[in-house]
Design a protein around this motif. Structure first.
Motif, PDB file in Angstrom:
ATOM      1  N   PRO A 173     -61.153-115.487 -15.039  1.00 45.48           N
ATOM      2  CA  PRO A 173     -62.345-116.314 -15.303  1.00 45.48           C
ATOM      3  C   PRO A 173     -62.059-117.570 -16.131  1.00 45.48           C
ATOM      4  O   PRO A 173     -62.592-118.646 -15.828  1.00 45.48           O
ATOM      5  CB  PRO A 173     -63.279-115.339 -16.040  1.00 45.48           C
ATOM      6  N   MET A 174     -61.202-117.466 -17.138  1.00 45.78           N
ATOM      7  CA  MET A 174     -60.909-118.657 -17.940  1.00 45.78           C
ATOM      8  C   MET A 174     -60.170-119.712 -17.125  1.00 45.78           C
ATOM      9  O   MET A 174     -60.412-120.904 -17.251  1.00 45.78           O
ATOM     10  CB  MET A 174     -60.068-118.283 -19.179  1.00 45.78           C
ATOM     11  N   GLU A 175     -59.237-119.255 -16.273  1.00 50.56           N
ATOM     12  CA  GLU A 175     -58.501-120.205 -15.430  1.00 50.56           C
ATOM     13  C   GLU A 175     -59.432-120.882 -14.425  1.00 50.56           C
ATOM     14  O   GLU A 175     -59.232-122.037 -14.044  1.00 50.56           O
ATOM     15  CB  GLU A 175     -57.363-119.498 -14.694  1.00 50.56           C
ATOM     16  N   ARG A 176     -60.448-120.150 -13.989  1.00 53.29           N
ATOM     17  CA  ARG A 176     -61.413-120.768 -13.068  1.00 53.29           C
ATOM     18  C   ARG A 176     -62.207-121.852 -13.774  1.00 53.29           C
ATOM     19  O   ARG A 176     -62.458-122.917 -13.215  1.00 53.29           O
ATOM     20  CB  ARG A 176     -62.378-119.720 -12.521  1.00 53.29           C
ATOM     21  N   ILE A 177     -62.617-121.561 -14.985  1.00 51.68           N
ATOM     22  CA  ILE A 177     -63.399-122.549 -15.722  1.00 51.68           C
ATOM     23  C   ILE A 177     -62.556-123.797 -15.970  1.00 51.68           C
ATOM     24  O   ILE A 177     -62.996-124.926 -15.774  1.00 51.68           O
ATOM     25  CB  ILE A 177     -63.915-121.935 -17.044  1.00 51.68           C
ATOM     26  N   GLN A 178     -61.320-123.560 -16.348  1.00 52.19           N
ATOM     27  CA  GLN A 178     -60.413-124.680 -16.582  1.00 52.19           C
ATOM     28  C   GLN A 178     -60.066-125.390 -15.271  1.00 52.19           C
ATOM     29  O   GLN A 178     -59.857-126.597 -15.232  1.00 52.19           O
ATOM     30  CB  GLN A 178     -59.140-124.145 -17.243  1.00 52.19           C
ATOM     31  N   GLY A 179     -60.027-124.665 -14.191  1.00 61.04           N
ATOM     32  CA  GLY A 179     -59.501-125.166 -12.921  1.00 61.04           C
ATOM     33  C   GLY A 179     -58.062-124.713 -12.831  1.00 61.04           C
ATOM     34  O   GLY A 179     -57.228-125.137 -13.626  1.00 61.04           O
ATOM     35  N   ARG A 180     -57.765-123.831 -11.873  1.00 58.68           N
ATOM     36  CA  ARG A 180     -56.436-123.196 -11.855  1.00 58.68           C
ATOM     37  C   ARG A 180     -55.316-124.201 -11.595  1.00 58.68           C
ATOM     38  O   ARG A 180     -55.422-125.054 -10.730  1.00 58.68           O
ATOM     39  CB  ARG A 180     -56.403-122.060 -10.835  1.00 58.68           C
ATOM     40  N   GLU A 181     -54.253-124.078 -12.379  1.00 57.92           N
ATOM     41  CA  GLU A 181     -53.047-124.878 -12.162  1.00 57.92           C
ATOM     42  C   GLU A 181     -51.867-123.940 -12.052  1.00 57.92           C
ATOM     43  O   GLU A 181     -51.832-122.909 -12.720  1.00 57.92           O
ATOM     44  CB  GLU A 181     -52.822-125.864 -13.321  1.00 57.92           C
ATOM     45  N   GLY A 182     -50.903-124.294 -11.225  1.00 56.92           N
ATOM     46  CA  GLY A 182     -49.723-123.456 -11.046  1.00 56.92           C
ATOM     47  C   GLY A 182     -48.527-124.020 -11.782  1.00 56.92           C
ATOM     48  O   GLY A 182     -48.494-125.201 -12.122  1.00 56.92           O
ATOM     49  N   ASN A 183     -47.525-123.175 -12.007  1.00 58.24           N
ATOM     50  CA  ASN A 183     -46.334-123.637 -12.711  1.00 58.24           C
ATOM     51  C   ASN A 183     -45.201-124.031 -11.767  1.00 58.24           C
ATOM     52  O   ASN A 183     -44.146-124.475 -12.188  1.00 58.24           O
ATOM     53  CB  ASN A 183     -45.859-122.574 -13.718  1.00 58.24           C
ATOM     54  N   VAL A 184     -45.413-123.870 -10.458  1.00 53.32           N
ATOM     55  CA  VAL A 184     -44.427-124.333  -9.480  1.00 53.32           C
ATOM     56  C   VAL A 184     -45.053-125.532  -8.771  1.00 53.32           C
ATOM     57  O   VAL A 184     -46.108-125.402  -8.149  1.00 53.32           O
ATOM     58  CB  VAL A 184     -44.124-123.233  -8.432  1.00 53.32           C
ATOM     59  N   ILE A 185     -44.415-126.690  -8.922  1.00 52.43           N
ATOM     60  CA  ILE A 185     -44.984-127.877  -8.284  1.00 52.43           C
ATOM     61  C   ILE A 185     -44.148-128.238  -7.067  1.00 52.43           C
ATOM     62  O   ILE A 185     -42.921-128.303  -7.153  1.00 52.43           O
ATOM     63  CB  ILE A 185     -45.037-129.054  -9.268  1.00 52.43           C
ATOM     64  N   GLU A 328     -72.400-131.231 -15.550  1.00 53.66           N
ATOM     65  CA  GLU A 328     -72.363-130.474 -16.797  1.00 53.66           C
ATOM     66  C   GLU A 328     -71.885-129.055 -16.566  1.00 53.66           C
ATOM     67  O   GLU A 328     -72.010-128.495 -15.480  1.00 53.66           O
ATOM     68  CB  GLU A 328     -73.730-130.470 -17.467  1.00 53.66           C
ATOM     69  N   GLU A 329     -71.309-128.486 -17.628  1.00 51.08           N
ATOM     70  CA  GLU A 329     -70.990-127.066 -17.581  1.00 51.08           C
ATOM     71  C   GLU A 329     -71.741-126.430 -18.738  1.00 51.08           C
ATOM     72  O   GLU A 329     -71.674-126.888 -19.864  1.00 51.08           O
ATOM     73  CB  GLU A 329     -69.468-126.828 -17.643  1.00 51.08           C
ATOM     74  N   ARG A 330     -72.504-125.429 -18.403  1.00 48.89           N
ATOM     75  CA  ARG A 330     -73.364-124.785 -19.393  1.00 48.89           C
ATOM     76  C   ARG A 330     -73.342-123.294 -19.156  1.00 48.89           C
ATOM     77  O   ARG A 330     -73.501-122.868 -18.011  1.00 48.89           O
ATOM     78  CB  ARG A 330     -74.800-125.283 -19.239  1.00 48.89           C
ATOM     79  N   MET A 331     -73.190-122.500 -20.210  1.00 51.33           N
ATOM     80  CA  MET A 331     -73.247-121.039 -20.121  1.00 51.33           C
ATOM     81  C   MET A 331     -72.406-120.557 -18.951  1.00 51.33           C
ATOM     82  O   MET A 331     -72.883-119.828 -18.097  1.00 51.33           O
ATOM     83  CB  MET A 331     -74.690-120.582 -19.895  1.00 51.33           C
ATOM     84  N   MET A 332     -71.160-120.973 -18.889  1.00 53.81           N
ATOM     85  CA  MET A 332     -70.220-120.551 -17.852  1.00 53.81           C
ATOM     86  C   MET A 332     -70.618-121.059 -16.453  1.00 53.81           C
ATOM     87  O   MET A 332     -70.010-120.677 -15.467  1.00 53.81           O
ATOM     88  CB  MET A 332     -70.078-119.029 -17.780  1.00 53.81           C
ATOM     89  N   GLY A 333     -71.613-121.902 -16.357  1.00 54.44           N
ATOM     90  CA  GLY A 333     -72.017-122.367 -15.034  1.00 54.44           C
ATOM     91  C   GLY A 333     -71.738-123.848 -14.898  1.00 54.44           C
ATOM     92  O   GLY A 333     -71.890-124.607 -15.847  1.00 54.44           O
ATOM     93  N   PHE A 334     -71.316-124.253 -13.711  1.00 53.52           N
ATOM     94  CA  PHE A 334     -71.049-125.661 -13.454  1.00 53.52           C
ATOM     95  C   PHE A 334     -72.193-126.209 -12.616  1.00 53.52           C
ATOM     96  O   PHE A 334     -72.508-125.646 -11.566  1.00 53.52           O
ATOM     97  CB  PHE A 334     -69.710-125.814 -12.741  1.00 53.52           C
ATOM     98  N   LYS A 335     -72.791-127.291 -13.081  1.00 58.40           N
ATOM     99  CA  LYS A 335     -74.032-127.750 -12.462  1.00 58.40           C
ATOM    100  C   LYS A 335     -74.035-129.250 -12.219  1.00 58.40           C
ATOM    101  O   LYS A 335     -73.347-129.995 -12.913  1.00 58.40           O
ATOM    102  CB  LYS A 335     -75.209-127.393 -13.365  1.00 58.40           C
ATOM    103  N   ILE A 336     -74.844-129.650 -11.249  1.00 57.14           N
ATOM    104  CA  ILE A 336     -75.153-131.059 -11.046  1.00 57.14           C
ATOM    105  C   ILE A 336     -76.667-131.178 -11.187  1.00 57.14           C
ATOM    106  O   ILE A 336     -77.411-130.443 -10.528  1.00 57.14           O
ATOM    107  CB  ILE A 336     -74.687-131.567  -9.669  1.00 57.14           C
ATOM    108  N   ASN A 337     -77.107-132.057 -12.056  1.00 57.63           N
ATOM    109  CA  ASN A 337     -78.531-132.218 -12.350  1.00 57.63           C
ATOM    110  C   ASN A 337     -79.208-130.875 -12.666  1.00 57.63           C
ATOM    111  O   ASN A 337     -80.315-130.585 -12.205  1.00 57.63           O
ATOM    112  CB  ASN A 337     -79.259-132.936 -11.206  1.00 57.63           C
TER     113      ASN A 337
END
Ligand code: C2O
Ligand code: CU
Ligand code: CU
Length: 437
Positions: A173-185, A328-337
């Motif tokens: 869940p934390m990686e999703r909020i951050q946006g997942r990134e990998g260590n192999v490019i 905006e991101e609020r209470m673990m939710g990502f929203k538009i308007n």
């Protein structure tokens, strides 16, 4: 199962048609003997490059051999968003086939576009797993003599991470909020590939950020980049830069001149802090080496970088007031308007052949790359003037705003706009757009 083939394979249109079969399937890949598994199209990562021209029809059969539903989006193409064309609301369950027919209009600009899955809730996982490929539309830029004679290379940027069993790491869940990134490019599916360039030669790179969330700030050691195209095609003039931020979904084309003494030069991604929800972002930390340029021989043609490129007319000022979009991101939710995505709701209604300015306001602590389907846009400066460049993704840095200008041309129907950090899109930062008569 055979091992995934890494690197580019090309399918070219002929006689106005490009017929392609794409099977989305997991496949072991990576270096020989590796147990790592990626998600591929036809066993390829990246998937086959589809090379087309304006006026072509793309007839594509997508077979779903994944364990979950999937579909396709033709990112950046100005094509119909409905029916069996660029429709993100279609879905192929496992084992099924979806048939697409995408007519690229006769006046479509040349440029670098791409395809990837776009099923809400699974997009980040599937793209991060490896599903994506390039679409080239050949056009005016390609026929300029200096460009036509340059050496063309792809620069498809994609990060991965694998768990202990070699499967793609699924984000917590934390990686999703951050946006997942990998260590192999990877670049074109390889780690740290070499590109051969010629002394006095011109090399054209078509760069695509096909990563789910990672930002790249590109620099080529000791070689300034001559930017010739943005997301939606050619710039009117070459733009010389030392480094270039390429956010998820974006494309850029640039020329590199073989102006240095023969040797090896690195293509780097410089640190960029895209903000975080209390976690260190991967791309923020340090410079990463993506690839290397190695001088090999010299060119006898010695073409200069062209000065004048195909013209881009700026969009005129709309007469209606601007529309606002709060990210905006609020209470673990990502929203538009204030609202999270709902496929059954229409969020924004516009009229065909009208112009609008959209004011994108980022109220959150992270950057969000904002993307609109179907119609490209131009950035608007503080004086109200539109940039002479077509884009379909713009980074909206945290706590700031950006204004874009769009014209809704040629196609009616329902489509979407969203954050191209695909975890944010999956978590709800997407809205629906109805283009009506
Ligand atoms: Cu590449 Cu809707 O996105
Ligand atoms: Cu798109
Ligand atoms: Cu975002």
């Amino acid at each position: 199962m055979s091992a995934a083939a890494l690197g580019a394979s090309v399918s070219r249109s002929a006689g106005g048609f490009l017929d392609v079969f794409l099977e989305a399937r997991p496949e072991p890949g990576g270096s020989a003997g590796s147990a790592r598994q990626m998600l591929t199209y036809n066993g390829l990562m990246p998937g086959p490059t589809l090379e087309t021209r304006a006026g072509d029809t793309l007839r594509l059969r997508l077979k779903n051999s994944l364990s979950e539903a999937t579909n396709l989006h033709f990112h950046g193409l100005h094509v119909s968003p409905i029916g069996n064309a660029d429709n993100p609301f279609l879905s192929a369950p496992p084992g099924e086939i979806l048939e697409y027919e995408v007519k690229i209009p006769d006046n479509h600009p040349g440029g670098t576009f791409w395809y990837h899955p776009h099923l809400h809730g699974t997009t980040a996982r599937q793209v991060f797993g490896g599903l994506s490929g390039l679409i080239i539309v050949r056009g005016e830029l390609d026929s300029l003599p200096e460009i036509a004679s340059s050496d063309e290379q792809l620069l498809i940027l994609k990060d991965f991470s694998f768990d202990r069993t070699g499967r793609i790491h699924d984000a917590n869940p934390m990686e999703r909020i951050q946006g997942r990134e990998g260590n192999v490019i990877t670049v074109n599916g390889k780690t740290m590939p070499f590109f051969a360039i010629q002394r006095n030669g011109l090399t054209r790179f078509r760069a695509l950020n096909a990563s789910a969330s990672r930002y790249y700030r590109l620099r080529v050691e000791e070689h300034p980049m001559a930017i010739i195209a943005t997301d939606g095609g050619a710039l009117p003039r070459v733009d010389w830069v030392e480094d270039l931020l390429v956010v998820p979904g974006q494309r850029a084309e640039f020329l590199i001149q073989g102006i240095r003494s023969p040797g090896v030069y690195r293509i780097l991604s410089l640190p960029y802090d895209r903000g975080s929800m209390g976690m260190g972002g991967g791309s923020a930390a340090a410079s990463t080496v993506l690839a290397q340029l190695a001088y090999l021989g010299s060119s006898d043609t010695n073409f200069p970088v062209p000065d004048q490129l195909p013209d881009v007319a700026p969009l005129p000022m709309p007469t209606e007031p601007a529309r606002t979009f709060y990210l905006e991101e609020r209470m673990m939710g990502f929203k538009i308007n204030g609202r999270a995505f709902d496929a059954n709701r229409i969020d924004t209604v516009v009229r065909l052949e009208t112009l609008e300015d959209w004011e994108l306001i980022n109220l959150s602590g992270m950057d969000h790359p904002f993307h609109v389907h179907t119609n490209a846009f131009q950035l608007v400066d503080s004086g109200g003037l539109a940039e002479r460049a077509w884009r379909d993704v713009v980074n909206v840095p945290r706590g700031t705003r950006r204004r874009i200008r769009l014209r809704f041309s040629d196609y009616t129907g329902r489509t979407v706009y969203h954050c191209h950090i695909l975890d944010h899109e999956d978590l709800g930062m997407m809205g629906t757009l109805r283009i009506g008569n």
